[in-house]
Design an enzyme around this catalytic site. Structure first.
Site, mmCIF file in Angstrom:
data_model
loop_
_atom_site.group_PDB
_atom_site.id
_atom_site.type_symbol
_atom_site.label_atom_id
_atom_site.label_comp_id
_atom_site.label_asym_id
_atom_site.label_seq_id
_atom_site.Cartn_x
_atom_site.Cartn_y
_atom_site.Cartn_z
ATOM 1 N N ARG A 103 0.887 -1.174 0.000
ATOM 2 C CA ARG A 103 0.000 0.000 0.000
ATOM 3 C C ARG A 103 0.919 1.216 0.000
ATOM 4 O O ARG A 103 1.703 1.404 0.933
ATOM 5 C CB ARG A 103 -0.914 -0.007 1.228
ATOM 6 C CG ARG A 103 -1.614 1.325 1.435
ATOM 7 C CD ARG A 103 -2.720 1.259 2.453
ATOM 8 N NE ARG A 103 -3.871 0.558 1.909
ATOM 9 C CZ ARG A 103 -5.088 0.584 2.441
ATOM 10 N NH1 ARG A 103 -5.308 1.268 3.545
ATOM 11 N NH2 ARG A 103 -6.082 -0.087 1.878
ATOM 12 N N HIS A 130 -7.319 0.765 -6.412
ATOM 13 C CA HIS A 130 -7.545 -0.110 -5.250
ATOM 14 C C HIS A 130 -8.182 -1.415 -5.763
ATOM 15 O O HIS A 130 -9.342 -1.720 -5.477
ATOM 16 C CB HIS A 130 -8.454 0.606 -4.238
ATOM 17 C CG HIS A 130 -8.424 0.012 -2.868
ATOM 18 N ND1 HIS A 130 -7.615 -1.056 -2.511
ATOM 19 C CD2 HIS A 130 -9.121 0.337 -1.733
ATOM 20 C CE1 HIS A 130 -7.812 -1.352 -1.246
ATOM 21 N NE2 HIS A 130 -8.712 -0.529 -0.755
ATOM 22 N N GLN A 133 -10.032 -4.097 -3.478
ATOM 23 C CA GLN A 133 -11.344 -3.693 -2.988
ATOM 24 C C GLN A 133 -12.424 -3.969 -4.042
ATOM 25 O O GLN A 133 -13.511 -4.448 -3.721
ATOM 26 C CB GLN A 133 -11.333 -2.207 -2.620
ATOM 27 C CG GLN A 133 -12.645 -1.729 -2.036
ATOM 28 C CD GLN A 133 -12.932 -2.311 -0.669
ATOM 29 O OE1 GLN A 133 -12.123 -2.206 0.233
ATOM 30 N NE2 GLN A 133 -14.099 -2.942 -0.499
ATOM 31 N N ASP A 219 -17.186 7.115 -1.770
ATOM 32 C CA ASP A 219 -15.988 6.946 -0.947
ATOM 33 C C ASP A 219 -15.711 8.302 -0.289
ATOM 34 O O ASP A 219 -16.341 9.312 -0.629
ATOM 35 C CB ASP A 219 -14.820 6.507 -1.857
ATOM 36 C CG ASP A 219 -13.563 6.116 -1.086
ATOM 37 O OD1 ASP A 219 -13.618 5.978 0.146
ATOM 38 O OD2 ASP A 219 -12.510 5.957 -1.744
ATOM 39 N N CYS A 259 -16.283 1.341 0.458
ATOM 40 C CA CYS A 259 -15.129 0.509 0.806
ATOM 41 C C CYS A 259 -14.750 0.633 2.272
ATOM 42 O O CYS A 259 -14.075 -0.243 2.807
ATOM 43 C CB CYS A 259 -13.949 0.838 -0.096
ATOM 44 S SG CYS A 259 -13.279 2.500 0.136
ATOM 45 N N ARG A 287 -13.352 -8.958 1.484
ATOM 46 C CA ARG A 287 -11.918 -8.710 1.242
ATOM 47 C C ARG A 287 -11.123 -9.968 1.611
ATOM 48 O O ARG A 287 -10.201 -10.365 0.906
ATOM 49 C CB ARG A 287 -11.414 -7.523 2.086
ATOM 50 C CG ARG A 287 -11.971 -6.166 1.716
ATOM 51 C CD ARG A 287 -11.450 -5.676 0.381
ATOM 52 N NE ARG A 287 -10.000 -5.595 0.327
ATOM 53 C CZ ARG A 287 -9.262 -4.575 0.793
ATOM 54 N NH1 ARG A 287 -9.860 -3.539 1.341
ATOM 55 N NH2 ARG A 287 -7.941 -4.568 0.692
HETATM 56 N N1 NVA Z 1 -9.968 6.435 -1.391
HETATM 57 C C1 NVA Z 1 -9.597 6.073 -0.037
HETATM 58 C C2 NVA Z 1 -9.817 4.603 0.160
HETATM 59 C C3 NVA Z 1 -9.441 4.090 1.530
HETATM 60 C C4 NVA Z 1 -9.626 2.605 1.656
HETATM 61 C C5 NVA Z 1 -8.143 6.452 0.212
HETATM 62 O O1 NVA Z 1 -7.323 6.261 -0.700
HETATM 63 O O2 NVA Z 1 -7.835 6.940 1.292
HETATM 64 N N1 CP Z 2 -11.212 -0.424 2.427
HETATM 65 C C1 CP Z 2 -9.935 -0.458 2.859
HETATM 66 O O1 CP Z 2 -8.988 -0.680 2.107
HETATM 67 O O2 CP Z 2 -9.801 -0.253 4.208
HETATM 68 P P1 CP Z 2 -8.444 -0.023 5.034
HETATM 69 O O3 CP Z 2 -7.924 1.326 4.659
HETATM 70 O O4 CP Z 2 -8.883 -0.121 6.460
HETATM 71 O O5 CP Z 2 -7.481 -1.107 4.655
#
Ligand code: NVA
Ligand code: CP
Length: 310
Positions: A103, A130, A133, A219, A259, A287
């Site tokens: 990540r 992502h 997800q 989101d 998500c 997930r």
């Molecule tokens: N769009 C959000 C998703 C978090 C799971 C982010 O990137 O923070």
């Molecule tokens: N939806 C998702 O990826 O959640 P986290 O940021 O908690 O991993």
């Protein structure tokens, strides 16, 4: 050649159909408390440059449940945070483990890592995408409503990593995405990795995007890494909150997805996310199951569903 999952379109329709079928088998077996350890002695390294609850937990628990081990690394405690080149890190890490999940910020970082990795690399979220997800989201749709082909997904809000990934998935799996963003936050097809825009339509009015949709989703207004824009975004996105009126113009059997983590009263009203059309808890749980199928596939290839039941 090593197979990675860096963007949704790295998997073909055929591979995705296999993964959804395998997820069903793996999930059912898990629900029956059956032991299934195809990844004994395999190790997953999980590299986090941003926070996570679901992604860390689902990968770590998933790897344990498949008989393997998972190691958590973050920027703060590793040499990655002290400027070690990502290419060097990839060379070393991929000699010690069997599979890597990352990540991070720019997609370019994970692409560079994968370019120097001997083992499969999975995108656990970048600024642009992502994909894990969306695997879970589509499996959740299939569980609740069946095939997603030909259906319409309404995306309300920021054209972020989730939105981009929905757009990629629509091309591979042949469904449509109606996107409504505030002015100035529109989808950038190139950034979305979208070369076929025939499954994508944009709407100035979020109500129009939701009309007749089979799935309504949104989101956070501000994604990780963009916190400095938070106040400006709060103003810009005020009319892009999924509410009961938007759900009313969608199909009566439409589901709502997010998500998570969610901000009730910002991108979604509490009566929607906590209401009868919301499937967000199944979405989060899935997930775990979809990523188990994904790791099994990247490490062992396609298994015959009968043989894999043993
Ligand atoms: N769009 C959000 C998703 C978090 C799971 C982010 O990137 O923070
Ligand atoms: N939806 C998702 O990826 O959640 P986290 O940021 O908690 O991993």
């Amino acid at each position: 050649m090593v197979k990675h999952f860096l963007q949704f379109k790295d998997l073909t329709r055929d591979e995705l159909e296999y993964l959804f079928a395998r997820t069903r088998v793996i999930k059912d077996r898990f629900k029956r408390y059956e032991k299934y350890h195809p990844l004994v002695d395999r190790t997953l390294a999980m590299i986090f440059e941003k926070s996570s609850t679901r992604t860390r937990l689902s990968f770590e628990a998933g790897m344990h449940q498949l008989g393997g081990a998972a190691i958590y690394l973050n920027t703060r405690d590793t040499q990655l945070g002290r400027g070690e080149p990502v290419e060097d890190a990839a060379e070393v890490i991929s000699r010690m483990v069997d599979i890597v999940m990352i990540r991070t910020f720019e997609q370019e970082i994970i692409e560079r890592f994968a370019g120097h990795s001997r083992v499969p690399v999975i995108n656990g979220l970048t600024n642009e995408y992502h994909p894990c997800q969306i695997l879970a989201d589509i499996f959740t749709y299939i569980e609740h409503r069946g095939d997603i082909r030909g259906k319409t997904v309404a995306w309300v809000g920021d054209s972020n990593n989730m939105c981009n990934t929905w757009l990629q998935a629509a091309v591979v799996l042949d469904f449509n995405v109606h996107v409504s963003t505030p002015p100035g936050y529109e989808v950038e097809p190139e950034r979305a990795g979208l070369y076929d825009t025939s499954h994508f339509e944009s709407f100035a009015d979020p109500m129009e995007a939701c009309k007749g949709a089979d799935l309504v989703t949104t989101d956070v207004w501000t994604s990780m890494g963009f916190e400095a824009e938070n106040e400006v975004r709060k103003q810009a996105f005020a009319d892009w909150r999924v509410d009961a009126d938007m759900m009313k113009v969608a199909r009566t059997d439409a589901v709502f997805m997010h998500c998570l983590p969610a901000h009730r009263g910002e991108e979604v009203d509490a009566d929607v996310i906590d209401g009868p059309q919301s499937v967000v808890w199944d979405e989060a749980e899935n997930r775990l199951h979809t990523q188990k199928a994904l790791m099994e596939y990247l490490l062992l290839g396609k298994l015959d569903n009968q043989e894999a039941k043993k």
